[in-house]
Write a protein that holds these residues in place. Structure first.
Motif: not given
Length: 327
Positions: A124-127, A130-131, A175-178, A236-241
């Motif tokens: 579920f969370f990989r599908a 993230l936005p 972000l933690g769940l993902n 994760l650093v890049k996804a935090s944006s």
């Protein structure tokens, strides 16, 4: 009846005269010179020339406006955004690691219900992009204004209002769940990479499952987990944006707001954001190197040298060469 065949010794040949080995002191003093490789020096020279041209071109191009770089690099809003980014990354990594370990153990469980739920979580969370996950988490209070713990259809012991969650908490949860979904697969792969004979030996010794995991499986699995999980942290650093979607001004949000207010300095502001992300990623890479080096003990005869050790060796070898040449 015929007699059994017997092995006959082969006739001895003439003795072989081997000349005695004589020690040659002049040959012992000769230095072994490496094989010349002119193409290596040619390719290195070409790469060095091209790299020098790129660096000089970047720093001498007036369109980059380097005279404005330091003023924006140390600006208070940018520094505050860096602090928010570090908080989001650290808390999300912690949540993702703890939850990822639990999900990975669930994926390895023989219980069909636990295994199925863990697989469904990862799927579920990989599908979900993230936005989209951030937007759903941000509007979670619309569907569930309150969350409580208690007896089903009975009294509630503890309750929290989801509308009171701050953007930082919402961003960390999403972000933690993902992150946990990807970390679970990294950890599961590392555990599966351990040789089955190690677990069989632990079972033969009568070790409990918890002790097997803590003392035998995880120390060996971490050699495979650390490189992959370090790469995941960089992502994760890049996804935090993306926490800018939930109205949280991290580094990317601070850069975005600043360049909208100062469009005449768009290029140096974007360079400042890129440099800060490079600095954070470089710091994570250094930590990953030392963690990998720590868990490499026992698998290699010589640990990989640290950057300081490489610099020291390079300095000593250069000094020895200059001394031999009489310079």
């Amino acid at each position: 009846m015929s007699e059994p065949a017997t092995l006959e010794a082969a006739p001895a040949g003439p003795p072989i005269d081997t000349p005695p080995v004589r020690f040659d002191p002049q040959a012992a003093q000769r230095r072994v010179t490496p094989r010349p490789r002119p193409w290596r020096w040619f390719v290195s020279a070409v790469v060095l020339v091209v790299l020098t041209q790129v660096v000089v071109g970047v720093f001498t191009n007036p369109r980059y406006e380097w005279h404005k770089f330091w003023a924006y690099f140390t600006r208070e809003s940018i520094v505050d955004g860096v602090v928010v980014t570090l908080k989001v990354v650290a808390l999300s990594a912690l949540v993702g690691l703890v939850l990822g370990v639990l999900v990975a153990l669930g994926r390895l469980s023989t219980n069909p219900l636990v295994n199925g739920l863990s697989w469904a979580y990862v799927w579920f969370f990989r599908a979900l992009p993230l936005p989209l996950l951030l937007i759903i988490t941000f509007n979670f209070s619309y569907f569930y204004p309150r969350l409580g713990v208690g007896v089903p259809f009975g009294p509630v012991f503890a309750e929290v209002r989801t509308a009171s969650l701050t953007p930082l908490v919402i961003g960390v949860i999403a972000l933690g769940l993902n992150e946990a979904a990807y970390a679970a697969e990294v950890i599961r792969g590392g555990i599966l990479s351990v040789e089955p004979g190690q677990i069989e030996a632990a079972n033969a010794l009568g070790l409990s499952k918890a002790r097997q995991l803590r003392r035998i499986v995880l120390p060996q699995a971490l050699r495979s987990i650390v490189p992959a999980y370090g790469n995941q942290l960089v992502g994760l650093v890049k996804a935090s944006s993306l926490v800018y979607y939930v109205s949280l001004l991290d580094l990317f949000g601070a850069v975005f707001v600043l360049e909208s207010r100062h469009p005449e300095s768009l290029v140096p502001i974007l360079i400042v954001g890129a440099v800060w992300y490079l600095v954070i990623t470089a710091a994570l890479s250094v930590v990953q190197f030392y963690v990998e080096r720590f868990y490499a003990r026992g698998t290699v005869r010589v640990l990989p040298p640290t950057p300081l050790q490489r610099l020291r060796r390079l300095t000593v070898s250069s000094y020895v060469r200059l001394t031999r040449r009489g310079l």
